[in-house]
Design an enzyme around this catalytic site. Sequence first.
Site, PDB file in Angstrom:
ATOM      1  N   ASP A  92       0.833  -1.213   0.000  1.00 20.84           N
ATOM      2  CA  ASP A  92       0.000   0.000   0.000  1.00 20.84           C
ATOM      3  C   ASP A  92       0.866   1.262   0.000  1.00 20.84           C
ATOM      4  O   ASP A  92       0.373   2.353  -0.277  1.00 20.84           O
ATOM      5  CB  ASP A  92      -0.926  -0.002   1.223  1.00 20.84           C
ATOM      6  CG  ASP A  92      -0.157  -0.249   2.522  1.00 20.84           C
ATOM      7  OD1 ASP A  92      -0.495  -1.208   3.234  1.00 20.84           O
ATOM      8  OD2 ASP A  92       0.798   0.486   2.802  1.00 20.84           O
TER       9      ASP A  92
ATOM     10  N   ASP B 240       6.516  -5.780   6.473  1.00 17.60           N
ATOM     11  CA  ASP B 240       5.160  -5.239   6.569  1.00 17.60           C
ATOM     12  C   ASP B 240       4.218  -6.208   5.851  1.00 17.60           C
ATOM     13  O   ASP B 240       3.704  -5.936   4.757  1.00 17.60           O
ATOM     14  CB  ASP B 240       5.113  -3.850   5.927  1.00 17.60           C
ATOM     15  CG  ASP B 240       3.721  -3.249   5.983  1.00 17.60           C
ATOM     16  OD1 ASP B 240       3.427  -2.353   5.153  1.00 17.60           O
ATOM     17  OD2 ASP B 240       2.909  -3.696   6.814  1.00 17.60           O
TER      18      ASP B 240
HETATM   19  N1  SAM Z   1       0.010  -3.180   7.567  1.00 18.17           N
HETATM   20  C1  SAM Z   1      -0.670  -4.422   7.196  1.00 18.17           C
HETATM   21  C2  SAM Z   1      -0.775  -5.339   8.392  1.00 18.17           C
HETATM   22  O1  SAM Z   1      -0.230  -4.985   9.440  1.00 18.17           O
HETATM   23  O2  SAM Z   1      -1.425  -6.385   8.254  1.00 18.17           O
HETATM   24  C3  SAM Z   1       0.036  -5.060   6.038  1.00 18.17           C
HETATM   25  C4  SAM Z   1      -0.112  -4.225   4.835  1.00 18.17           C
HETATM   26  S1  SAM Z   1       0.557  -4.703   3.328  1.00 18.17           S
HETATM   27  C5  SAM Z   1      -0.871  -4.507   2.349  1.00 18.17           C
HETATM   28  C6  SAM Z   1       0.799  -6.454   3.397  1.00 18.17           C
HETATM   29  C7  SAM Z   1       1.387  -6.916   2.086  1.00 18.17           C
HETATM   30  O3  SAM Z   1       2.136  -8.125   2.212  1.00 18.17           O
HETATM   31  C8  SAM Z   1       0.344  -7.217   0.980  1.00 18.17           C
HETATM   32  O4  SAM Z   1       0.451  -6.249  -0.031  1.00 18.17           O
HETATM   33  C9  SAM Z   1       0.685  -8.615   0.490  1.00 18.17           C
HETATM   34  O5  SAM Z   1       0.505  -8.776  -0.895  1.00 18.17           O
HETATM   35  C10 SAM Z   1       2.141  -8.710   0.917  1.00 18.17           C
HETATM   36  N2  SAM Z   1       2.662 -10.085   1.005  1.00 18.17           N
HETATM   37  C11 SAM Z   1       2.038 -11.164   1.514  1.00 18.17           C
HETATM   38  N3  SAM Z   1       2.828 -12.254   1.404  1.00 18.17           N
HETATM   39  C12 SAM Z   1       3.978 -11.838   0.804  1.00 18.17           C
HETATM   40  C13 SAM Z   1       5.187 -12.491   0.427  1.00 18.17           C
HETATM   41  N4  SAM Z   1       5.353 -13.814   0.649  1.00 18.17           N
HETATM   42  N5  SAM Z   1       6.160 -11.761  -0.144  1.00 18.17           N
HETATM   43  C14 SAM Z   1       5.992 -10.413  -0.351  1.00 18.17           C
HETATM   44  N6  SAM Z   1       4.863  -9.734  -0.024  1.00 18.17           N
HETATM   45  C15 SAM Z   1       3.875 -10.449   0.549  1.00 18.17           C
END
Ligand code: SAM
Length: 284
Positions: free
Chosen positions: A86, A156
Amino acid sequence: MERWVEETLHSGFRVRLKADRVLFDSETEHQQLIIFDNGDYGRVMMLDGVVQLATKDEFIYHEMMAHVPLFAHGRAKKVLIIGGGDGGVLRETLKHDNLESVTLCEIDHGVIDLCREHFPGVSAGAFDDPRTRVVIADGTKFVAETDERFDVILVDSTDPIGPGAVLFTRQFYADCRRSLPRDGLLVTQNGLPFLQAAELQQSIGYFREMFADSFAYLASTASYFGGPMSFGWATDDGDLRRLRQDAIERRYADSGAFPTRYWRPDVHVAAFALPNYIRDLMTG
Ligand code: SAM
């Protein structure tokens, strides 16, 4: 017809948010993603049934995920953000002018695209900063294969469900360890200790196998429902989390004292004051 969107992360606890207006509701390459407007929380994004972002309180988590480690470290030049599609943590991280580069490794391009479209104020141009490098990949693969070193790694991530599950594994943390210099620092989104105690306990247990100092700090986030949010802390430099308030104030002043809404030097110090029910999770 009124529409309510339910958070389904916890087995015995549900929260519903009224969707006054749905802007997107579909599958991306990796996750179910919904974006909607809500009278109390502003614009909300959920992934796989879990609130990720609400415009009314996003500043809390994003400021605390970025400024606590960066002001504690004090000398960071290269930062790696795993997840963070985000752009909120990226926005706050880039406020540290002394950084040379911030690499954001996000598995789901759809999250970045949709957040840039529907939450432009969250990334606020951060993706276009010349210091930003975006890598679309699984964070575990990136850290396993990179030969780069990062002074600070910020995970994150989503919760340990779906694509995020691998970001809570011993192997991932070991590869993060390898990507940090001796005085490097790893900080992780580690859930709500009241409802997700086992998650924090497991991460801290893995950290203790690989780092000299493993701990956590807290922030009270309104849109992560169920108590304070924890941030896992792992480093070989035990002094980083014990920095005195006057030292943090000096670093903040040296950084240009950019405006914040939640993080401040005294809040930084207080964030490490853990109640016993959380401290007990550290002892293993
Ligand atoms: N601040 C939020 C929380 O505390 O839950 C998290 C926000 S951010 C949107 C989380 C991100 O992690 C998502 O965009 C998701 O696509 C990404 N994500 C999940 N698994 C992942 C992985 N294995 N490698 C990289 N990004 C990943």
